[in-house]
Design a protein around this motif. Sequence first.
Motif, PDB file in Angstrom:
ATOM      1  N   ILE A  37      -7.056  15.794 -17.758  1.00 48.23           N
ATOM      2  CA  ILE A  37      -5.951  16.700 -17.477  1.00 48.23           C
ATOM      3  C   ILE A  37      -5.289  16.305 -16.153  1.00 48.23           C
ATOM      4  CG2 ILE A  37      -5.244  19.083 -17.173  1.00 48.23           C
ATOM      5  CD1 ILE A  37      -6.427  18.424 -19.946  1.00 48.23           C
ATOM      6  N   GLN A  38      -3.986  15.993 -16.227  1.00 47.13           N
ATOM      7  CA  GLN A  38      -3.250  15.625 -15.021  1.00 47.13           C
ATOM      8  C   GLN A  38      -2.598  16.865 -14.405  1.00 47.13           C
ATOM      9  OE1 GLN A  38      -1.145  11.575 -15.327  1.00 47.13           O
ATOM     10  NE2 GLN A  38      -1.081  12.326 -17.437  1.00 47.13           N
ATOM     11  N   SER A  39      -2.658  16.977 -13.104  1.00 51.04           N
ATOM     12  CA  SER A  39      -2.033  18.114 -12.431  1.00 51.04           C
ATOM     13  C   SER A  39      -0.520  18.064 -12.588  1.00 51.04           C
ATOM     14  CB  SER A  39      -2.409  18.131 -10.942  1.00 51.04           C
ATOM     15  OG  SER A  39      -2.057  16.898 -10.316  1.00 51.04           O
ATOM     16  N   VAL A  40       0.091  19.228 -12.712  1.00 50.79           N
ATOM     17  CA  VAL A  40       1.547  19.318 -12.785  1.00 50.79           C
ATOM     18  C   VAL A  40       2.116  18.944 -11.421  1.00 50.79           C
ATOM     19  CG1 VAL A  40       3.498  20.891 -13.090  1.00 50.79           C
ATOM     20  CG2 VAL A  40       1.504  21.056 -14.594  1.00 50.79           C
ATOM     21  N   THR A  41       3.110  18.081 -11.412  1.00 51.47           N
ATOM     22  CA  THR A  41       3.655  17.559 -10.152  1.00 51.47           C
ATOM     23  C   THR A  41       4.650  18.537  -9.535  1.00 51.47           C
ATOM     24  OG1 THR A  41       5.240  16.303 -11.499  1.00 51.47           O
ATOM     25  CG2 THR A  41       3.269  15.152 -10.744  1.00 51.47           C
ATOM     26  N   PRO A  42       4.857  18.453  -8.222  1.00 51.14           N
ATOM     27  CA  PRO A  42       5.710  19.417  -7.526  1.00 51.14           C
ATOM     28  C   PRO A  42       7.211  19.181  -7.745  1.00 51.14           C
ATOM     29  CG  PRO A  42       4.936  17.762  -5.985  1.00 51.14           C
ATOM     30  CD  PRO A  42       4.231  17.496  -7.290  1.00 51.14           C
ATOM     31  N   MET A  43       8.002  20.140  -7.283  1.00 51.88           N
ATOM     32  CA  MET A  43       9.462  20.046  -7.322  1.00 51.88           C
ATOM     33  C   MET A  43       9.981  19.837  -5.902  1.00 51.88           C
ATOM     34  SD  MET A  43      10.265  23.244  -9.896  1.00 51.88           S
ATOM     35  CE  MET A  43       9.637  24.419  -8.686  1.00 51.88           C
ATOM     36  N   THR A  44      11.242  19.487  -5.782  1.00 50.84           N
ATOM     37  CA  THR A  44      11.839  19.311  -4.448  1.00 50.84           C
ATOM     38  C   THR A  44      12.065  20.645  -3.753  1.00 50.84           C
ATOM     39  OG1 THR A  44      14.043  19.268  -5.473  1.00 50.84           O
ATOM     40  CG2 THR A  44      12.981  17.138  -5.034  1.00 50.84           C
ATOM     41  N   GLY A  45      11.928  21.709  -4.493  1.00 51.99           N
ATOM     42  CA  GLY A  45      12.078  23.060  -3.944  1.00 51.99           C
ATOM     43  C   GLY A  45      11.861  24.063  -5.065  1.00 51.99           C
ATOM     44  N   ASP A  46      11.930  25.348  -4.730  1.00 49.50           N
ATOM     45  CA  ASP A  46      11.757  26.379  -5.750  1.00 49.50           C
ATOM     46  C   ASP A  46      13.043  26.469  -6.580  1.00 49.50           C
ATOM     47  OD1 ASP A  46       9.342  26.760  -4.580  1.00 49.50           O
ATOM     48  OD2 ASP A  46       9.916  28.574  -3.487  1.00 49.50           O
ATOM     49  N   LYS A  47      12.943  26.120  -7.849  1.00 49.99           N
ATOM     50  CA  LYS A  47      14.128  26.055  -8.705  1.00 49.99           C
ATOM     51  C   LYS A  47      13.833  26.562 -10.101  1.00 49.99           C
ATOM     52  CE  LYS A  47      15.743  21.882  -6.316  1.00 49.99           C
ATOM     53  NZ  LYS A  47      17.096  21.407  -6.189  1.00 49.99           N
ATOM     54  N   ASN A  48      14.915  26.929 -10.801  1.00 43.42           N
ATOM     55  CA  ASN A  48      14.837  27.257 -12.224  1.00 43.42           C
ATOM     56  C   ASN A  48      13.812  28.344 -12.542  1.00 43.42           C
ATOM     57  OD1 ASN A  48      16.616  24.941 -12.662  1.00 43.42           O
ATOM     58  ND2 ASN A  48      14.792  23.683 -12.352  1.00 43.42           N
ATOM     59  N   GLY A  49      13.680  29.306 -11.643  1.00 46.91           N
ATOM     60  CA  GLY A  49      12.760  30.406 -11.882  1.00 46.91           C
ATOM     61  C   GLY A  49      11.307  30.055 -11.681  1.00 46.91           C
ATOM     62  N   THR A  50      11.058  28.897 -11.076  1.00 47.86           N
ATOM     63  CA  THR A  50       9.675  28.444 -10.839  1.00 47.86           C
ATOM     64  C   THR A  50       9.518  28.043  -9.381  1.00 47.86           C
ATOM     65  OG1 THR A  50       9.563  27.610 -13.110  1.00 47.86           O
ATOM     66  CG2 THR A  50       7.892  26.812 -11.584  1.00 47.86           C
TER      67      THR A  50
END
Length: 323
Positions: A213-226
């Motif tokens: 199981i691969q960890s979900v990678t981060p975003m550049t910021g809080d976006k799209n309700g996540t």
Amino acid sequence: MAKIGLDRIIFIAVSIVLIALLISFGESKKEKEPVTTTEVSTTIVTTTAPVVTTEASTATTAPSASETAVTEVAEVKPVERRTPNVHFFVPECERVDESYFDDVVFVGDSVSLRLTYFNMANDCFGDAVFLTSGSLGVTNSQWGLYEPKAVHPSYQGQKVTVADGIQKCGKKKVYLMLGINDMAYYTRPDLFAQFKSLTDSILEKSPDVTFYIQSVTPMTGDKNGTTNDEINEYNALISQYCCQKGWYFIDVASVLRDENGLLPREYCSDADGMGIHFTDSACEVWRDYLYTHVPPEAVEKTTQAATTTSTTAKATATTTKKS
């Protein structure tokens, strides 16, 4: 009057003597009663096998009700501890050979789809199969094949569900990264329940696969309700589940976040948009991480398989030459 006064004095004196006798009798009875507080404390401690003798075993007062309850529960219903693979959180290792990935199937959304294209251009994952599709999640990956809004991946030119695709390709190492597309619509507990349901459905059709199981990678910021905090919470849940099940957890996200826990802009192809998709530079980091984070026993199996194949090939060549 003198007689009355004398009678009263005698009555008072007799009363005092009787009271004194009663007090003396009570004290004598109390001294003869056995003291049970130390025995109770000692019994509770010594009958619980895992407990090491501490101050509680020599105390002159019985433990509180809460302490007694905890100790008795530990004795009557001991905690059962699983012994999952100790390498579930895969540590760094020496770089493996490309042949390690010959038995791998990658399952993922548009983030993993970018790795699919990267592999097509660079041919870096051996004979690995990619079951990746944009907008795929742990929830809609379990929908029926002909659901109107289904976004199932393809295998050999045909749409398949994730569970069916894994069964058809026959690969035994399932590298799965899904969840980012579900987070805006489900609570963490509900999403985690869907994750367990997906892995159960895969095992039902392919019981001999091993999960990576691969960890979900981060975003550049809080976006799209996540938010990145939600991603971290989800990763914590699935990593703990990997520990419980004896599966492997590949923490890809650890090398794709900056000091603020964000996906660096130079690694993101849509930094001003969705803020989640990768550049070639990010895919290179991802590839190198996978090559250097392989369970020791998996490397050993791959080496043994390669040795067997090589030996068989040599034997065949020798036989052919003699004939």
